[in-house]
Design an enzyme around this catalytic site. Structure first.
Site, PDB file in Angstrom:
ATOM      1  N   ARG A 118      -0.484  -8.744  13.306  1.00 21.34           N
ATOM      2  CA  ARG A 118      -1.024  -7.725  12.387  1.00 21.34           C
ATOM      3  C   ARG A 118      -1.868  -8.384  11.294  1.00 21.34           C
ATOM      4  NH1 ARG A 118       4.446  -5.037  11.011  1.00 21.34           N
ATOM      5  NH2 ARG A 118       3.305  -3.743   9.544  1.00 21.34           N
ATOM      6  N   ARG A 120      -9.404   0.865   8.835  1.00 24.24           N
ATOM      7  CA  ARG A 120      -9.016  -0.515   9.158  1.00 24.24           C
ATOM      8  C   ARG A 120     -10.141  -1.248   9.876  1.00 24.24           C
ATOM      9  NH1 ARG A 120      -3.095   0.497   9.172  1.00 24.24           N
ATOM     10  NH2 ARG A 120      -1.946  -1.434   9.417  1.00 24.24           N
ATOM     11  N   LYS A 126       0.844  -1.211   0.000  1.00 28.93           N
ATOM     12  CA  LYS A 126       0.000   0.000   0.000  1.00 28.93           C
ATOM     13  C   LYS A 126       0.874   1.255   0.000  1.00 28.93           C
ATOM     14  CE  LYS A 126      -2.145  -1.113   3.893  1.00 28.93           C
ATOM     15  NZ  LYS A 126      -1.529  -2.417   4.246  1.00 28.93           N
ATOM     16  N   ARG A 150      11.884  -5.248   4.560  1.00 26.20           N
ATOM     17  CA  ARG A 150      11.701  -3.853   4.148  1.00 26.20           C
ATOM     18  C   ARG A 150      12.352  -2.848   5.096  1.00 26.20           C
ATOM     19  NH1 ARG A 150       5.161  -2.823   4.774  1.00 26.20           N
ATOM     20  NH2 ARG A 150       5.139  -2.719   7.046  1.00 26.20           N
ATOM     21  N   ARG A 172      11.335  -0.638  10.722  1.00 27.89           N
ATOM     22  CA  ARG A 172      10.279  -0.433  11.716  1.00 27.89           C
ATOM     23  C   ARG A 172      10.371  -1.455  12.843  1.00 27.89           C
ATOM     24  NH1 ARG A 172       4.724   0.196   8.427  1.00 27.89           N
ATOM     25  NH2 ARG A 172       4.059  -0.984  10.240  1.00 27.89           N
TER      26      ARG A 172
HETATM   27  P1  AMP Z   1       0.951   0.571   9.120  1.00 24.14           P
HETATM   28  O1  AMP Z   1       2.090   1.518   8.958  1.00 24.14           O
HETATM   29  O2  AMP Z   1      -0.225   0.948   8.277  1.00 24.14           O
HETATM   30  O3  AMP Z   1       1.352  -0.876   8.947  1.00 24.14           O
HETATM   31  O4  AMP Z   1       0.467   0.719  10.654  1.00 24.14           O
HETATM   32  C1  AMP Z   1       1.338   0.409  11.724  1.00 24.14           C
HETATM   33  C2  AMP Z   1       0.536   0.243  13.002  1.00 24.14           C
HETATM   34  O5  AMP Z   1      -0.124   1.468  13.320  1.00 24.14           O
HETATM   35  C3  AMP Z   1      -0.579  -0.788  12.942  1.00 24.14           C
HETATM   36  O6  AMP Z   1      -0.105  -2.106  13.184  1.00 24.14           O
HETATM   37  C4  AMP Z   1      -1.512  -0.286  14.032  1.00 24.14           C
HETATM   38  O7  AMP Z   1      -1.001  -0.595  15.311  1.00 24.14           O
HETATM   39  C5  AMP Z   1      -1.420   1.225  13.870  1.00 24.14           C
HETATM   40  N1  AMP Z   1      -2.427   1.740  12.899  1.00 24.14           N
HETATM   41  C6  AMP Z   1      -2.180   2.340  11.706  1.00 24.14           C
HETATM   42  N2  AMP Z   1      -3.322   2.692  11.097  1.00 24.14           N
HETATM   43  C7  AMP Z   1      -4.318   2.299  11.917  1.00 24.14           C
HETATM   44  C8  AMP Z   1      -5.734   2.352  11.840  1.00 24.14           C
HETATM   45  N3  AMP Z   1      -6.364   2.885  10.768  1.00 24.14           N
HETATM   46  N4  AMP Z   1      -6.452   1.844  12.879  1.00 24.14           N
HETATM   47  C9  AMP Z   1      -5.845   1.310  13.964  1.00 24.14           C
HETATM   48  N5  AMP Z   1      -4.511   1.206  14.088  1.00 24.14           N
HETATM   49  C10 AMP Z   1      -3.739   1.696  13.083  1.00 24.14           C
END
Ligand code: AMP
Length: 219
Positions: free
Chosen positions: A172, A88, A13, A127, A161
């Protein structure tokens, strides 16, 4: 143009959002990046999100919806945005419907990046990103043109990360299937869903996303 990118962690994404930002001048709204910034800055939102993110759980709807509501009100979003990692949950999707409707912003499409789950763990563990500008790379799938130098800004420091490890990825993925995958049906029923093969080479996926959005003719 407003677009949501849907898909499990590691589906690409962020990579696709970056490509669309570069080519079409759209704004990328990544709640994950915003939350990581908040953690780094030690804000109240960051303090509340930190432990949940480290464990691979979902930050509460209220917090994330608040973050997006603030960001979407900024002038640079007036022309439209790419939502990367938001919504989400079904509650977040309903909140986004309201936010967009209030601002008279249409939702043009929701693109689901269809991927092979088994490949996601290795994708994620390889990554990393530029520590300065955040451009994304991968140990094998997307290496900088000059080793150790960011293509986008020339910086030479990179970071990984904290939540990109095999154990957290399992959690996740579980959250994705439990909370986020119902959005596929939600947007299909609204006639917004487009499906794209997320296992193809990166530039082919970008072409397919553009074609799905009517940004280029399909060849
Ligand atoms: P990402 O960078 O999109 O993989 O997000 C990293 C982490 O941030 C996720 O595993 C969640 O803990 C939190 N997070 C990001 N976006 C959301 C969302 N829309 N709702 C809830 N938690 C989120």
């Amino acid at each position: 143009m407003n677009l949501i990118l849907l898909g499990p962690p590691g589906a690409g994404k962020g990579t696709q959002a970056e490509a669309l930002v570069k080519k079409h001048g759209l704004v990328q709204l990544s709640t994950g990046s915003m939350l990581r910034e908040a953690v780094k800055a030690g804000t109240e939102v960051g303090r509340q999100a930190d432990a949940v993110m480290k464990a691979g759980g979902l930050v509460s709807d209220n917090i994330v919806i608040g973050v997006i509501a603030d960001r979407i009100a900024q002038p640079d979003c007036a022309r439209g945005a790419i939502f990367d990692g938001f919504p989400r949950t079904l509650a977040q999707a309903a909140a986004l419907d309201d936010l967009l409707a209030k601002r008279n912003m249409p939702l043009d499409a929701v693109v689901e990046l269809k991927v092979d789950d088994a490949a996601m763990v290795s994708r994620i563990s390889g990554r990393y990103s530029c520590a300065k500008c955040g451009a994304g790379y991968h140990d094998t799938n997307k290496i900088p043109k000059v080793a150790g130098v960011c293509d986008a800004c020339g910086a030479t420091t990179f970071s990984r990360r904290a939540d990109d490890n095999a154990e957290t990825v399992q959690k996740r993925l579980l959250e994705y299937y439990r909370e986020t995958s119902p959005l596929i049906g939600y947007y299909f029923a609204k006639g917004k869903l487009k499906r794209v093969d997320g296992m193809a080479p990166i530039n082919e996926i970008t072409n397919a996303v553009e074609a799905a959005l009517g940004l280029v003719e399909r060849v």
